[in-house]
Write a protein that holds these residues in place. Structure first.
Motif, short mmCIF file in Angstrom:
data_model
loop_
_atom_site.label_atom_id
_atom_site.label_comp_id
_atom_site.label_asym_id
_atom_site.label_seq_id
_atom_site.Cartn_x
_atom_site.Cartn_y
_atom_site.Cartn_z
N VAL A 14 7.89 -26.97 0.87
CA VAL A 14 7.01 -27.22 2.02
C VAL A 14 6.98 -28.71 2.35
CG1 VAL A 14 4.61 -27.20 2.79
CG2 VAL A 14 5.59 -25.17 1.71
N THR A 15 6.85 -29.55 1.33
CA THR A 15 6.77 -31.00 1.55
C THR A 15 8.02 -31.54 2.23
OG1 THR A 15 5.36 -31.24 -0.40
CG2 THR A 15 6.42 -33.23 0.43
N VAL A 16 9.19 -31.18 1.71
CA VAL A 16 10.45 -31.66 2.29
C VAL A 16 10.63 -31.13 3.71
CG1 VAL A 16 12.97 -31.58 2.06
CG2 VAL A 16 11.55 -31.92 0.03
N SER A 17 10.29 -29.88 3.93
CA SER A 17 10.44 -29.28 5.26
C SER A 17 9.50 -29.93 6.27
CB SER A 17 10.19 -27.77 5.19
OG SER A 17 11.06 -27.15 4.27
N ILE A 18 8.30 -30.27 5.83
CA ILE A 18 7.34 -30.95 6.70
C ILE A 18 7.86 -32.33 7.08
CG2 ILE A 18 5.09 -32.10 6.71
CD1 ILE A 18 4.80 -29.19 7.33
N ILE A 19 8.48 -33.04 6.15
CA ILE A 19 9.06 -34.36 6.45
C ILE A 19 10.07 -34.24 7.58
CG2 ILE A 19 10.53 -36.21 5.56
CD1 ILE A 19 9.26 -35.72 2.80
N GLY A 52 3.15 -24.80 9.58
CA GLY A 52 3.78 -25.54 10.66
C GLY A 52 2.77 -25.91 11.74
N TRP A 53 1.83 -25.00 12.00
CA TRP A 53 0.79 -25.27 12.99
C TRP A 53 -0.12 -26.40 12.55
CZ3 TRP A 53 -4.64 -24.57 12.74
CH2 TRP A 53 -5.28 -24.74 13.98
N LEU A 54 -0.44 -26.45 11.27
CA LEU A 54 -1.30 -27.52 10.76
C LEU A 54 -0.63 -28.89 10.95
CD1 LEU A 54 -2.64 -25.85 7.49
CD2 LEU A 54 -3.91 -26.30 9.59
N LEU A 55 0.68 -28.95 10.78
CA LEU A 55 1.40 -30.19 11.05
C LEU A 55 1.26 -30.57 12.52
CD1 LEU A 55 3.31 -32.51 10.32
CD2 LEU A 55 5.22 -30.97 10.82
N LYS A 194 -2.90 -23.14 -1.05
CA LYS A 194 -2.14 -23.78 -2.13
C LYS A 194 -1.03 -24.68 -1.61
CE LYS A 194 -2.98 -21.30 -6.32
NZ LYS A 194 -2.38 -20.91 -7.61
N MET A 195 -0.48 -24.38 -0.43
CA MET A 195 0.61 -25.17 0.12
C MET A 195 0.14 -26.31 1.02
SD MET A 195 3.34 -23.95 -1.22
CE MET A 195 2.38 -23.48 -2.68
N LEU A 196 -1.17 -26.37 1.29
CA LEU A 196 -1.72 -27.39 2.18
C LEU A 196 -1.41 -28.82 1.74
CD1 LEU A 196 -3.35 -27.91 4.72
CD2 LEU A 196 -5.44 -27.73 3.37
N PRO A 197 -1.46 -29.15 0.43
CA PRO A 197 -1.10 -30.52 0.02
C PRO A 197 0.32 -30.91 0.45
CG PRO A 197 -2.22 -29.39 -1.76
CD PRO A 197 -1.97 -28.36 -0.71
N GLY A 198 1.22 -29.95 0.56
CA GLY A 198 2.58 -30.25 1.00
C GLY A 198 2.62 -30.75 2.43
N VAL A 199 1.73 -30.22 3.28
CA VAL A 199 1.65 -30.68 4.68
C VAL A 199 1.17 -32.12 4.72
CG1 VAL A 199 0.57 -30.29 6.92
CG2 VAL A 199 1.23 -28.33 5.50
N ILE A 200 0.13 -32.42 3.95
CA ILE A 200 -0.45 -33.76 3.96
C ILE A 200 0.53 -34.79 3.39
CG2 ILE A 200 -2.34 -35.18 3.05
CD1 ILE A 200 -3.99 -32.54 2.91
N ILE A 201 1.12 -34.48 2.25
CA ILE A 201 2.05 -35.41 1.61
C ILE A 201 3.31 -35.57 2.47
CG2 ILE A 201 3.51 -35.80 -0.41
CD1 ILE A 201 1.39 -34.21 -2.03
N GLY A 202 3.81 -34.46 3.03
CA GLY A 202 5.02 -34.52 3.85
C GLY A 202 4.83 -35.37 5.08
N SER A 206 6.69 -38.90 5.99
CA SER A 206 7.46 -39.03 7.23
C SER A 206 7.09 -40.31 7.97
CB SER A 206 7.21 -37.82 8.13
OG SER A 206 5.93 -37.86 8.73
N ARG A 207 5.84 -40.74 7.86
CA ARG A 207 5.42 -42.00 8.49
C ARG A 207 6.15 -43.18 7.87
NH1 ARG A 207 2.03 -41.80 12.95
NH2 ARG A 207 0.73 -43.50 12.18
N HIS A 208 6.36 -43.13 6.56
CA HIS A 208 7.12 -44.18 5.89
C HIS A 208 8.60 -44.11 6.27
CE1 HIS A 208 3.99 -45.88 3.23
NE2 HIS A 208 3.49 -44.66 3.27
N LEU A 209 9.11 -42.89 6.44
CA LEU A 209 10.51 -42.74 6.84
C LEU A 209 10.76 -43.37 8.20
CD1 LEU A 209 13.32 -41.47 6.34
CD2 LEU A 209 12.46 -39.38 7.42
N GLU A 210 9.81 -43.24 9.11
CA GLU A 210 9.97 -43.82 10.45
C GLU A 210 10.09 -45.33 10.40
OE1 GLU A 210 6.87 -42.55 13.03
OE2 GLU A 210 7.76 -40.57 13.37
#
Length: 244
Positions: A14-19, A52-55, A194-202, A206-210
């Protein structure tokens, strides 16, 4: 909150996909759905759509002052009948047949884009893309490519932000149709929590990747992700057809 080893693996996916989606505008459903399905079929499509919607909520909130909601509105409106058709198709046509049809259509669209055949970003084409995204997203969890292909010539941030606005309103329609067809259990709320932390961390990563990778155009990434989406969906259809 305790996680099993498989749940930790799912959280990483989830984290990698969110990134990827937070940077390009699409890609979460493509990357996460097939892998999460192997871990537990209950992740697809409800939890994948919700995450995906939460992102989209986060992206739109951050970029709300620079968003052009009016331009993407035709696609948002067209997603409603598309989502309804996608939910009906799920209960009336074999999923592998849907995968073969949509995978072939996506691959054709990518090929035409590579041949420099591109569609203008206007109300009519946004309406068609929004409808197709609703059908495909509800039926397979991979609804990004139809709308993203229209935005391939736009600036990366513009494409990402307006696609997020489309998903912000459009994804709940798909979730509503899924609930209508299968009840609340289809949405998998415990998995989402349970997967919500992946959205936040991802999103944070991504902000750092930019800051590190400054790329103006998302076209190569959109075409690559869309092509991979088409191939993945096609493979799902072929394997499903062989199993049937």
């Amino acid at each position: 909150m305790l996680y099993s080893s498989l749940e930790l693996l799912a959280l990483l996916i989830v984290t990698v996909s969110i990134i990827v989606q937070a940077w390009v505008g699409i890609g979460f459903g493509l990357l996460a759905a097939p892998l999460l399905y192997l871990i537990d079929p209950a992740y697809v499509p409800g939890p994948v759509l919700m995450l995906g919607w939460l992102l989209s909520v986060v992206v739109v909130f951050k970029q709300r002052h620079s968003l052009n909601f009016r331009r993407v509105l035709p696609a948002i409106v067209a997603r409603l009948p598309g989502s309804w058709c996608g939910a009906l198709l799920l209960v009336s046509i074999a999923s592998w047949q849907l995968s073969l049809f949509f995978g072939s259509a996506l691959l054709l669209a990518v090929w035409l884009s590579l041949r420099r055949y591109s569609l203008p970003l206007n109300g009519v084409n946004l309406t068609v893309a929004g409808f197709l995204s609703g059908v495909l997203g509800t039926a397979t969890s991979v609804g990004g490519p139809p709308i993203a292909l229209l935005y391939q010539h736009e600036a990366r941030l513009t494409a990402r932000n307006e696609i997020a606005a489309f998903f912000l309103v459009g994804t709940p329609l798909s979730l509503l149709m899924l609930w209508w067809q299968g009840g609340a259990s289809v949405l998998g709320f415990s998995l989402i929590v349970k997967m919500l932390p992946g959205v936040i961390i991802g999103f944070w990563l991504s902000r750092h990747l930019e800051r590190v990778v400054s790329v103006e155009s998302a076209r190569p990434a959109i075409l690559l992700v869309s092509a991979i989406s088409a191939i993945v969906v096609l493979i799902q259809g072929i394997l499903g057809g062989l199993a049937a």
